[in-house]
Design a protein around this motif. Structure first.
Motif: not given
Length: 189
Positions: A46-65
């Motif tokens: 469910d791509p909608g999952l991304f609508l309910n999270i506050k942060k993601i990690n890309i590479g070695n870095n954490e990013h707030r959405i």
């Protein structure tokens, strides 16, 4: 019905305490617009999952959405620290990870990553069949690929998957004729 997607998925049979902190959830495939929005190919049911999270990690870095929205078969995400296409460009082709703690699974749902490697036994006599090696996403339902001395293709439905015990890492499957791959290839000769 069980559903699967690339590296993690939800299926309906029991609850499991997850070991790894991050789950692969997709890949940055491009930028979108000039404000640094990332176009993510989601690897989840469910791509909608991304609508309910506050942060993601890309590479070695954490990013707030900052914002997320679904666009066709992708998810468009704005993250802190990225405000232009030039800043977003280097993230293309990077894997996107989500913390397990941010994903709320219902009872009986698992990540595919956690199911791979389970010992699979025959439900009737507990005879070992092999290990869960793969999950195939097919139109009618998903199919578990079990590899041991023989290879089995077991539909991921409650009629055939009788129990998943994540604590002991065992899946109990009810087999019928035709699930053994060798049996089916012998018939064609």
């Amino acid at each position: 019905q069980f559903r699967v997607s690339r590296n993690w998925y939800l299926c309906s049979l029991g609850v499991f305490a997850m070991e790894n902190r991050l789950i692969e959830a997709g890949r940055v495939v491009n930028t979108h617009g000039i404000r640094g929005e990332l176009k993510i190919e989601p690897w989840c049911d469910d791509p909608g999952l991304f609508l309910n999270i506050k942060k993601i990690n890309i590479g070695n870095n954490e990013h707030r959405i900052k914002s997320a929205r679904i666009h066709k078969n992708s998810v468009l995400v704005m993250i802190d620290g990225i405000s232009s296409i030039d800043e977003a460009g280097p993230l293309i082709r990077e894997t996107v990870y989500i913390e397990r703690a941010e994903i709320k699974l219902d009872k009986g749902q698992y990540f595919i990553k956690d199911l791979i490697g389970l010992d699979v036994v025959n439900h009737e006599d507990s005879e070992p069949l092999g290990k869960l090696a793969d999950v195939l996403k097919l139109p009618a339902n998903d199919v578990y690929v079990v590899r041991g001395d023989k290879e089995y293709m077991v539909p991921a439905v409650k009629e055939f998957i009788r129990e998943i015990d994540m604590e002991s890492r065992v899946m109990r499957a009810f087999l019928i004729p035709g699930m053994c791959v060798a049996e089916n290839s012998d018939k064609g000769d």
